[in-house]
Design a protein around this motif. Structure first.
Motif, PDB file in Angstrom:
ATOM      1  N   LYS A 226      -5.600   6.269   9.498  1.00  0.00           N
ATOM      2  CA  LYS A 226      -5.592   5.590   8.204  1.00  0.00           C
ATOM      3  C   LYS A 226      -4.438   4.586   8.117  1.00  0.00           C
ATOM      4  O   LYS A 226      -4.594   3.500   7.559  1.00  0.00           O
ATOM      5  CB  LYS A 226      -5.496   6.614   7.071  1.00  0.00           C
ATOM      6  N   TYR A 227      -3.280   4.939   8.666  1.00  0.00           N
ATOM      7  CA  TYR A 227      -2.140   4.016   8.680  1.00  0.00           C
ATOM      8  C   TYR A 227      -2.509   2.742   9.448  1.00  0.00           C
ATOM      9  O   TYR A 227      -2.279   1.631   8.978  1.00  0.00           O
ATOM     10  CB  TYR A 227      -0.924   4.685   9.323  1.00  0.00           C
ATOM     11  N   LYS A 228      -3.104   2.903  10.609  1.00  0.00           N
ATOM     12  CA  LYS A 228      -3.504   1.753  11.431  1.00  0.00           C
ATOM     13  C   LYS A 228      -4.480   0.864  10.663  1.00  0.00           C
ATOM     14  O   LYS A 228      -4.335  -0.361  10.628  1.00  0.00           O
ATOM     15  CB  LYS A 228      -4.150   2.258  12.721  1.00  0.00           C
ATOM     16  N   GLU A 229      -5.454   1.465  10.016  1.00  0.00           N
ATOM     17  CA  GLU A 229      -6.437   0.703   9.244  1.00  0.00           C
ATOM     18  C   GLU A 229      -5.785  -0.014   8.064  1.00  0.00           C
ATOM     19  O   GLU A 229      -6.146  -1.152   7.742  1.00  0.00           O
ATOM     20  CB  GLU A 229      -7.536   1.633   8.746  1.00  0.00           C
TER      21      GLU A 229
ATOM     22  N   LEU B  57      -3.697  -4.978   5.413  1.00  0.00           N
ATOM     23  CA  LEU B  57      -2.606  -5.768   4.844  1.00  0.00           C
ATOM     24  C   LEU B  57      -2.477  -7.126   5.540  1.00  0.00           C
ATOM     25  O   LEU B  57      -2.345  -8.161   4.883  1.00  0.00           O
ATOM     26  CB  LEU B  57      -1.278  -5.015   4.944  1.00  0.00           C
ATOM     27  N   TYR B  58      -2.515  -7.119   6.851  1.00  0.00           N
ATOM     28  CA  TYR B  58      -2.405  -8.386   7.572  1.00  0.00           C
ATOM     29  C   TYR B  58      -3.639  -9.256   7.362  1.00  0.00           C
ATOM     30  O   TYR B  58      -3.536 -10.481   7.246  1.00  0.00           O
ATOM     31  CB  TYR B  58      -2.131  -8.159   9.064  1.00  0.00           C
ATOM     32  N   SER B  59      -4.799  -8.666   7.271  1.00  0.00           N
ATOM     33  CA  SER B  59      -6.016  -9.431   7.009  1.00  0.00           C
ATOM     34  C   SER B  59      -5.925 -10.158   5.669  1.00  0.00           C
ATOM     35  O   SER B  59      -6.205 -11.359   5.568  1.00  0.00           O
ATOM     36  CB  SER B  59      -7.228  -8.503   7.037  1.00  0.00           C
ATOM     37  N   VAL B  60      -5.502  -9.439   4.637  1.00  0.00           N
ATOM     38  CA  VAL B  60      -5.346 -10.046   3.316  1.00  0.00           C
ATOM     39  C   VAL B  60      -4.234 -11.096   3.337  1.00  0.00           C
ATOM     40  O   VAL B  60      -4.389 -12.193   2.785  1.00  0.00           O
ATOM     41  CB  VAL B  60      -5.075  -8.965   2.243  1.00  0.00           C
TER      42      VAL B  60
ATOM     43  N   VAL C 270       0.871  -1.167   0.000  1.00  0.00           N
ATOM     44  CA  VAL C 270       0.000   0.000   0.000  1.00  0.00           C
ATOM     45  C   VAL C 270       0.908   1.217   0.000  1.00  0.00           C
ATOM     46  O   VAL C 270       1.860   1.285   0.770  1.00  0.00           O
ATOM     47  CB  VAL C 270      -0.938   0.028   1.222  1.00  0.00           C
ATOM     48  N   ASP C 271       0.628   2.159  -0.869  1.00  0.00           N
ATOM     49  CA  ASP C 271       1.416   3.377  -0.960  1.00  0.00           C
ATOM     50  C   ASP C 271       0.656   4.494  -0.255  1.00  0.00           C
ATOM     51  O   ASP C 271      -0.560   4.588  -0.360  1.00  0.00           O
ATOM     52  CB  ASP C 271       1.629   3.731  -2.435  1.00  0.00           C
ATOM     53  N   GLY C 272       1.365   5.284   0.487  1.00  0.00           N
ATOM     54  CA  GLY C 272       0.712   6.390   1.176  1.00  0.00           C
ATOM     55  C   GLY C 272       1.728   7.301   1.819  1.00  0.00           C
ATOM     56  O   GLY C 272       2.929   7.142   1.638  1.00  0.00           O
ATOM     57  N   ASP C 273       1.233   8.267   2.548  1.00  0.00           N
ATOM     58  CA  ASP C 273       2.127   9.163   3.261  1.00  0.00           C
ATOM     59  C   ASP C 273       1.455   9.596   4.551  1.00  0.00           C
ATOM     60  O   ASP C 273       0.294   9.316   4.782  1.00  0.00           O
ATOM     61  CB  ASP C 273       2.506  10.378   2.406  1.00  0.00           C
ATOM     62  N   GLY C 274       2.217  10.249   5.386  1.00  0.00           N
ATOM     63  CA  GLY C 274       1.696  10.692   6.666  1.00  0.00           C
ATOM     64  C   GLY C 274       2.488  10.101   7.810  1.00  0.00           C
ATOM     65  O   GLY C 274       3.404   9.301   7.614  1.00  0.00           O
ATOM     66  N   ASN C 275       2.129  10.478   9.007  1.00  0.00           N
ATOM     67  CA  ASN C 275       2.822  10.035  10.205  1.00  0.00           C
ATOM     68  C   ASN C 275       2.184   8.745  10.720  1.00  0.00           C
ATOM     69  O   ASN C 275       1.034   8.756  11.160  1.00  0.00           O
ATOM     70  CB  ASN C 275       2.745  11.136  11.274  1.00  0.00           C
ATOM     71  N   PRO C 276       2.915   7.614  10.697  1.00  0.00           N
ATOM     72  CA  PRO C 276       2.341   6.360  11.172  1.00  0.00           C
ATOM     73  C   PRO C 276       2.040   6.355  12.672  1.00  0.00           C
ATOM     74  O   PRO C 276       1.273   5.519  13.150  1.00  0.00           O
ATOM     75  CB  PRO C 276       3.401   5.315  10.816  1.00  0.00           C
ATOM     76  N   ASN C 277       2.619   7.284  13.416  1.00  0.00           N
ATOM     77  CA  ASN C 277       2.378   7.340  14.856  1.00  0.00           C
ATOM     78  C   ASN C 277       1.050   7.997  15.207  1.00  0.00           C
ATOM     79  O   ASN C 277       0.529   7.794  16.301  1.00  0.00           O
ATOM     80  CB  ASN C 277       3.513   8.095  15.552  1.00  0.00           C
ATOM     81  N   THR C 278       0.516   8.793  14.293  1.00  0.00           N
ATOM     82  CA  THR C 278      -0.709   9.537  14.606  1.00  0.00           C
ATOM     83  C   THR C 278      -1.844   9.300  13.620  1.00  0.00           C
ATOM     84  O   THR C 278      -2.958   9.761  13.850  1.00  0.00           O
ATOM     85  CB  THR C 278      -0.415  11.049  14.639  1.00  0.00           C
TER      86      THR C 278
END
Length: 86
Positions: free
Chosen positions: A45-48, A53-56, A34-42
């Motif tokens: 959308k990153y968490k989702e 990814l793990y579900s798939v 999955v391509d994206g941007d932003g802060n994974p700590n906050t």
């Protein structure tokens, strides 16, 4: 049925020497990405996205185990903080 564990089989890329800088060869792999941007700590959308990814990944793993008698260890999440090339 033997379980494939690429992380254990490919120790050099996943556990390089801690005592010296070494160049490692990494074989070609297929990835779910999955391509994206932003802060994974906050970022919610990153968490989702990680959950998706793990579900798939696990859905594919158990389908292959059931239908093809192929069992393997799901590889760990890897990420890059490199800026995208524009």
């Amino acid at each position: 049925m033997d379980k494939i564990d690429l992380k254990s089989d490919l120790k050099t890329p996943y556990r390089p020497s801690a005592k010296s800088v070494v160049e490692v060869g990494v074989p070609a792999f297929n990835f779910l990405m999955v391509d994206g941007d932003g802060n994974p700590n906050t970022s919610e959308k990153y968490k989702e996205t990680v959950e998706a990814l793990y579900s798939v990944s696990y859905t594919i793993k158990f389908a292959l185990k059931r239908e093809k008698a192929l069992d393997y260890v799901v590889m760990p999440l890897e990420g890059s903080t490199s800026p995208r090339l524009q």
